[in-house]
Scaffold this active site. Sequence first.
Site, mmCIF file in Angstrom:
data_model
loop_
_atom_site.group_PDB
_atom_site.id
_atom_site.type_symbol
_atom_site.label_atom_id
_atom_site.label_comp_id
_atom_site.label_asym_id
_atom_site.label_seq_id
_atom_site.Cartn_x
_atom_site.Cartn_y
_atom_site.Cartn_z
ATOM 1 N N MET A 84 5.565 -15.467 -12.683
ATOM 2 C CA MET A 84 5.626 -14.419 -11.670
ATOM 3 C C MET A 84 6.605 -14.788 -10.568
ATOM 4 O O MET A 84 7.358 -13.927 -10.068
ATOM 5 C CB MET A 84 4.235 -14.161 -11.080
ATOM 6 N N GLU A 129 -14.807 -30.282 -7.954
ATOM 7 C CA GLU A 129 -15.707 -29.376 -7.239
ATOM 8 C C GLU A 129 -15.166 -27.945 -7.160
ATOM 9 O O GLU A 129 -15.946 -26.983 -7.173
ATOM 10 C CB GLU A 129 -15.995 -29.909 -5.831
ATOM 11 N N LYS A 156 -28.673 -35.410 4.960
ATOM 12 C CA LYS A 156 -29.340 -36.372 4.083
ATOM 13 C C LYS A 156 -30.778 -36.622 4.508
ATOM 14 O O LYS A 156 -31.674 -36.781 3.662
ATOM 15 C CB LYS A 156 -28.546 -37.677 4.049
ATOM 16 N N PHE A 175 -18.978 -41.911 7.596
ATOM 17 C CA PHE A 175 -18.294 -41.838 6.309
ATOM 18 C C PHE A 175 -18.589 -40.520 5.590
ATOM 19 O O PHE A 175 -19.730 -40.139 5.415
ATOM 20 C CB PHE A 175 -18.731 -43.016 5.429
ATOM 21 N N GLN A 176 -17.539 -39.830 5.219
ATOM 22 C CA GLN A 176 -17.569 -38.556 4.497
ATOM 23 C C GLN A 176 -18.243 -37.441 5.290
ATOM 24 O O GLN A 176 -18.759 -36.472 4.710
ATOM 25 C CB GLN A 176 -18.214 -38.707 3.117
#
Length: 636
Positions: free
Chosen positions: A548, A66, A178, A128-129
């Site tokens: 770096m 993502e 949802k 959940f989530q």
Amino acid sequence: MNPIHEFQELEMTEKKNIRGTEALLLALIEEGVDTVFGYPGGAIMPLYDELYDYGDRIRHILVRHEQGAVHAAQGYARSSGRTGVCMATAGPGATNFVTGIADAMLDSTPLVCITAQVGKENLGTGFFQEADMINITLPITKWSYQITTAEEIPETVAKAFHIASSGRPGPVVISFTKNAQVERLDFRYDRNSFLSGFREAGRSCRQDMYGMQKAPETGSPVAGQCSDGMPDIPVSCSPGILRQGNATGYGLSGEAASIARVLNAAERPVIIAGHGVILSGAENVLLELAEAGNIPVATTLLGLSSFPTGHPLWLGNVGMHGHLAANRMVQKSDLVMAVGMRFSDRTTGAPSGFAPEARIVHIDIDSSEIGKNVRTDVALIADAKAALEAVMASGVRYSGRQEWLSLAVEYRHEEDMTIRKRDMEGEESGSGSGRQGGYIRMGQTVEAVSRLAGEDAVIVSDVGQNQMFAARYSRFGKSGKWVTSGGLGTMGFGLPAAIGAKIANPDRQVVAFLGDGGFQMTIQELGTLMQTGAAVKIVLLDNTWLGMVRQWQELFYDRRYACTHLENPDFVQLVSSYGIHASRVTERAGLDSAVRELLEYEGPAFLDVAVDPGENVFPMVPAGAGLDGIMTGTGL
């Protein structure tokens, strides 16, 4: 991109009794969206199911992580002037967006980031989530809003695109429960009605990106209140001591005339062009103004490509790894006109020592930046293009400035004879190397790519030494584009951003300069490259170090190289396993032919360049030092 939102009377789209998911897709289409970057999952499955029927109108680019979706959307937006769109599921899918969103906020990149959320009835239960994306993203977005009913979708999408692209651009998060995805509504997209309050307020209130009022997790957007009582999303009260225009350029003539007079009176002026010049589409008027007044131009890291690098008035980049001419002439100037930039520490060095002899004119659309980091003598709060056009209309006079401009020639020659000569022809490696001499240099590589790709390519970089060498030696004409991560300095940005840039510009050459450290942070996006066939040309500056960090360890930490050496895989075999053309070059004599093969290959291609493991990038202004403390690397 012009960040001013143009309102037009358009025929409204209406559709009866549709699901929220279809309403969202229709709203995206109304906003001109034809490409989204994303990754499906549980809570967002209704939206992806709807997308199945809209594949002919919206192209979905399936990334492999993502974070890659956000960076790809950034590359798409930065190279095209359009708002980038990405989407992910709830929980870890959404939280994987956070780094990219923060990057977009600091670099003023317009994004609409759509994340799924658990159903409204499950909010706050630890379902959940479930992750509270509104409060997680509160400090790193222009606006975050949670849709909890389908009826909110059309207006929320219209506001999201307006906020993302207007004023100082930036990211917006829409959290989409949802239940709202599956509920039904009668869809009507009346953008003018949705935005009428914002449109009127926008003419009397300047936009402050960091003063944005946020929506609570389950509530409605909170409107700010300006001093005149008109509702607006962003809030910024007038400081009173500043010369002001406004975000849309109304009423600029008086302030612009004052700036023109200051420019005409200056003997040693410098213009510093920042990212805002590109965001406002002000490149042409900047060139016109510089030539009209014979005024030299320096660019910030993100302002690179706003001014032709081959122009005699271009001084180079200013700041920590900027060019000698740019840094020294800023320090000797009697006037600095900064346009669309925020005086970051990487540009100014120690603020107290910045341009000590100069009056500072600051043109920026975001009032919160005025006087924040560097003292400002005259400020104009306006869109960069509108402001520069007004200054030009006020009468900028030509001046020969022979003595002043001769300094630029002197400093360029000094840099060519020391730093550039070492970067192009140097034989001795730094202390990070296991052998002396014979290595390909990073500067050589960038110069070869720039010379063979031409000045109109889109150049994307990751973060680190690869970024600084790419910025130093890439060349840009009037249509060339430079895309990198500036304010956040996000390693791993380069590969997905280059994919987004190529999706947006299928007919242009897109080259990504990556280091072997940053490349491996988002290396999974090779799968996206394979699946899309986007013809990105990847140049890996492979020095087997976190270069770096190793440079700082060498210069400031007594060469104590803690945890910076990389044991790398065979990158050619790895990239080839994705079906991507890959090759490696280890000798200077073969560099040009290897680069030419890379650029001429029809599909995506990868070149692993074995560069000097101990090479350092100079000039360099040590952290905390002023621009006068610039190091050239000579004698180290």
